[in-house]
Structure formats: structure tokens, C-alpha cells
Design a protein around this motif. Structure first.
Motif, short mmCIF file in Angstrom:
data_model
loop_
_atom_site.label_atom_id
_atom_site.label_comp_id
_atom_site.label_asym_id
_atom_site.label_seq_id
_atom_site.Cartn_x
_atom_site.Cartn_y
_atom_site.Cartn_z
N ALA A 1 0.75 -1.28 -0.02
CA ALA A 1 -0.07 -0.04 0.04
C ALA A 1 0.98 1.24 -0.02
O ALA A 1 0.67 2.26 -0.71
CB ALA A 1 -0.95 0.02 1.09
N ASN A 2 2.04 1.28 0.73
CA ASN A 2 2.82 2.21 0.75
C ASN A 2 3.62 2.42 -0.46
O ASN A 2 4.00 3.47 -0.74
CB ASN A 2 4.11 2.20 2.05
N CYS B 1 2.60 1.82 -3.25
CA CYS B 1 1.44 2.54 -4.27
C CYS B 1 1.38 4.09 -3.74
O CYS B 1 1.31 4.81 -5.01
CB CYS B 1 0.12 1.94 -3.94
N ALA B 2 1.34 4.22 -2.48
CA ALA B 2 1.40 5.74 -2.18
C ALA B 2 2.53 6.55 -2.65
O ALA B 2 2.56 7.68 -3.03
CB ALA B 2 1.31 5.89 -0.76
N ASP C 1 0.11 7.01 6.71
CA ASP C 1 0.29 5.65 6.75
C ASP C 1 -0.71 4.88 8.04
O ASP C 1 -0.26 5.35 9.40
CB ASP C 1 1.63 5.08 6.90
N THR D 1 -3.10 5.02 3.50
CA THR D 1 -2.77 3.65 3.30
C THR D 1 -3.25 2.69 4.47
O THR D 1 -3.25 3.35 5.46
CB THR D 1 -1.23 3.15 2.93
N THR D 2 -3.79 1.77 4.36
CA THR D 2 -4.11 0.63 5.41
C THR D 2 -3.94 -0.56 5.11
O THR D 2 -3.91 -1.00 3.89
CB THR D 2 -5.45 0.94 6.17
N CYS E 1 -4.74 -1.46 1.17
CA CYS E 1 -5.20 -0.47 0.27
C CYS E 1 -4.69 0.79 0.22
O CYS E 1 -4.26 1.30 1.38
CB CYS E 1 -6.60 -0.55 0.01
N ALA E 2 -4.66 1.75 -0.94
CA ALA E 2 -4.04 3.27 -0.91
C ALA E 2 -5.48 3.78 -1.18
O ALA E 2 -6.20 3.27 -2.17
CB ALA E 2 -3.14 3.38 -2.01
#
Ligand SMILES: *Cc1c(COP(=O)(O)O)cnc(C)c1O
Length: 385
Positions: A106-107, A109-110, A221, A247-248, A260-261
Motif C-alpha cells: 500500500a505504501n 503505491c502511495a 500511513d 494507506t491501510t 489498500c491506498a
């Protein structure tokens, strides 16, 4: 089961310092080992099992989906991921979602999104991301580089470039490090692995304001703080801010891998076709489970989180060995001497607790029963008295 330990040691890469126990079963916040011994679970598989073990409605949601179809790939539409995305968006202020399988993903992706945002806007050479000292953002190369801990930057050179570190709660330090190259600031509102330390609300608001002024993205985050853990669905909701990307992972899965982001207005359309992807991402079973997780995190459960936070704090306050309690909601750090020894003592007495740096860390399930909570606290206060 002693055999299992031997097989594990022989065949699994030894990247984890495992505790000497094999958990074979769980119900609610009670775990059972191979000998049938009971443990109260104040760790929730590191903030994953937020609704406890064997949650019936969650089991029903995932098994129903499993019996329909387990995987289709992202070449096609799938119902659970669409419904989960709609639920996430309707309960936050974000606009769009990208699904993956873990916090680090997720991170990643961020980070990609933040860099593309700056590039799309025509800012030349703007690709640096400022993170905070003592942060933790994951174990992939980029998220390790993003992690502000020297001790984790030892063996895997070269790391992806473009990360800078600022002192938490020190606004002038951050301001000094922001430059024409900065495309994002990424932070955990409560640093988890770094020792369960909440950031100061005023500091975070100033960071948000600075980001807005300079069109720098604020990445929140919430891999650990998210999904009800701190007493609101996401921690940013009690900081009075609106991140550009959140993000989580962890608690959203309740035991199945999902991450997911979430993208705010600015970044909703930053990633286009072919810019990012994941084979397992948006898995229908994981998404069906996550949708049920969100349904169960309602106002009543969030109220319970705050109530349980108070019960735990009141019980610990009077313990001789407790120097300080930090954290937010059911994400708690206990400052004490020899935390490692005390954690071991808890385990031997039938209580699972975690560590975070030099502290004992508590991450009980949000829906832990009051009976289990009191049982666990009895052991914990005995160890800490
Ligand atoms: C656990 C954690 C991660 C990494 O998540 P994984 O699922 O292990 O990749 C990233 N950020 C924070 C704040 C975490 O607590």
C-alpha cells in the motif's frame, strides 16, 4: 508439535525470533496452543485480528465468497472489491481506492502515486518524500528507505533514492527539509513499531497546512492505526486533517491479507491504466471479509474502544513497574524496564502481548469481551505490579 518447531527451524528462513509456542486455535480473544493451554490475546496478530479469532459473521462472509469464486484477477470486475471500495469511500473523505495485499505494498503505491502526481503537474525533479525518524513503513526496498530507522538501512544497498527524514513533532526541522524537490510528506499519526508514540495534533495540522501551501502531498500511513484501532475508523479523523493519500492494511483483513491506498481529490486520477497493478490485489475473498470488518466497526464498537482504553489505563496506572503509558485507543505502549522479560513472563502466565522498541505494546481486539479483557489485565497487572 515440538516436531513442528523443528521442521520450521529446518525449512523456514530464520527471519523471525519466534516465541516458543504453536497456536492451533482461536475463538474471540482466546488462543489455544498445541497442549490445549489457553491464552488471552492482547496482540491480535499485530493489529490484524481486530474482530478477534473466528468471528462468525466474518467467517460467513469469506466462506460464502470462497464457495462462489476465490480469484478472478484484475482483468475482470468483481463484486466484493467494488462493494468494499464503495464502503471505504463513503466512510472516509477519499475518492478512489487501489487494492493490494499488505501494508508495504500500500505504501509502495502511495510513493509511486506521489511521484507521478508531481511529474503530471510538470514539477521538474520533484520526487523526494520526507518521512519521520522512528517511522516504520514496510520491508520492501522503497518502504525500507522510507522507514526512518538507521538500524534498518544496513545490508541492502543501494536503496531507492529520494527519502529524507525529519524529527517527529519538530515543525521547524520539517520546514527546513522541505525544498523544491519535495513531493510528499509521509507519516504515521501514531508511530507503531517506533514505540507507540502519537504525533502532536498541532504539529500534524501545521504539516498539513504547509503541504497545502506548497502542493506537497500528505501521505497518512494507517496500516496499523486504521480500522477502528485508535477509536475512530481512521486516526486522521481525530486529528482534524484530510490526507491526500491514506494507506491501510492489517486490521482491514482480520486475518486475510489485504492492503489498500485511498486517494483524495488531488490524486484520484493520478494512476491510470498500466501505471500500477497486483495479481492478488482486490481478491474477492479478502475483500468480502474486509467489507464485513468495516460493517462491524460501527459507532457502538468505536465507543467500546474508548471505554476499554480507559479500563486498561486505569488498571495499569497503579502498577509499580509502569513508568508511562502512551498511545491512542486500543494501541498502547507501556514504558517499563526489561520489557522483553516481562513479555515472556506474560506469555508463560497465559497472556499474549507484543513489544515496540523498549516498550510492551498492547493491541487487543476491538471487540474483546470484558471478561477476556479482565482476565488479561489480571495477568498483566500481576506481572507489572
Ligand atoms: C505493519 C506496518 C507496515 C507494513 O505492513 P506489512 O503488511 O507488513 O507489509 C507499514 N506501515 C505501518 C505503520 C505498519 O505498522
Amino acid at each position: 508439535m515440538t516436531m513442528i518447531k523443528e521442521i520450521d527451524k529446518t525449512y523456514i528462513a530464520s527471519t523471525y525470533a519466534r516465541k516458543d509456542v504453536v497456536f492451533v486455535k482461536g475463538k474471540g480473544s482466546t488462543l489455544y496452543d498445541e497442549n490445549g493451554s489457553e491464552y488471552i490475546d492482547f496482540g491480535s496478530g499485530i493489529a490484524v485480528n481486530g474482530l478477534g479469532h473466528g468471528n462468525e459473521k466474518w467467517l460467513e462472509a469469506i466462506t460464502t465468497q470462497l464457495n462462489k469464486i476465490a480469484h478472478t484477477s484484475n482483468l475482470y470486475y468483481n463484486e466484493p472489491s467494488a462493494l468494499l471500495a464503495k464502503e471505504l469511500i463513503s466512510r472516509t473523505g477519499f475518492s478512489k481506492v487501489f487494492f493490494c495485499n499488505s501494508g508495504a505494498e500500500a505504501n509502495e503505491c502511495a510513493i509511486k502515486t506521489a511521484r507521478k502526481y508531481s511529474s503530471d503537474k510538470g514539477y521538474t525533479d520533484r520526487n523526494e518524500i520526507i518521512t519521520l525518524n522512528k517511522s516504520f513503513h514496510g520491508r520492501t526496498l522503497a518502504t525500507l528507505a522510507a522507514t526512518g530507522q538507521e538500524s534498518l538501512h544496513k545490508y541492502f544497498q543501494p536503496y531507492p533514492a529520494g527519502f529524507m527524514y525529519a524529527e517527529p513533532d519538530n515543525f521547524s526541522d520539517l520546514e527546513k527539509k522541505v525544498s523544491g524537490k519535495t513531493c510528499a510528506v509521509m507519516l504515521e499519526l501514531v508511530q507503531g513499531e517506533g514505540g507507540v508514540v502519537p504525533l502532536d495534533v498541532e504539529y500534524v495540522k501545521r504539516v498539513e497546512k504547509l503541504c497545502r501551501e506548497k502542493d506537497i502531498l500528505l501521505i497518512d500511513d494507517e496500516v496499523q492505526t486504521g480500522n477502528g484501532r485508535t477509536g475512530t475508523l481512521y486516526a486522521y479523523m481525530q486529528y482534524g486533517i484530510m490526507p491526500d493519500i491514506m494507506t491501510t492494511a492489517k486490521g482491514l483483513g482480520n486475518g486475510l491479507p489485504i492492503g489498500c491506498a485511498l486517494f483524495g481529490e488531488k490524486t484520484a486520477n493520478t494512476l491510470g491504466k498500466g501505471d500500477h497493478g497486483s495479481t492478488f490485489g482486490a481478491n474477492p475473498v479478502a475483500c468480502a471479509g474486509a467489507l464485513e470488518v468495516l460493517k462491524q466497526i460501527d459507532a457502538k464498537l468505536l465507543e467500546e474502544v474508548k471505554e476499554k482504553e480507559k479500563i486498561i489505563k486505569d488498571a495499569l496506572k497503579v502498577c509499580r513497574k509502569v513508568k508511562k503509558i502512551t498511545g491512542l485507543g486500543l494501541m498502547m505502549g507501556i514504558e517499563c524496564d526489561n520489557a522483553g522479560v516481562l513479555i515472556e513472563e506474560c506469555l508463560n502466565k497465559g497472556l499474549v502481548v507484543l513489544a515496540a522498541k523498549e516498550k510492551i505494546r498492547l493491541l487487543p481486539a476491538l471487540n474483546i469481551s470484558y471478561e477476556e479483557l479482565n482476565k488479561g489485565l489480571k495477568i498483566l497487572t500481576e506481572v507489572l505490579k
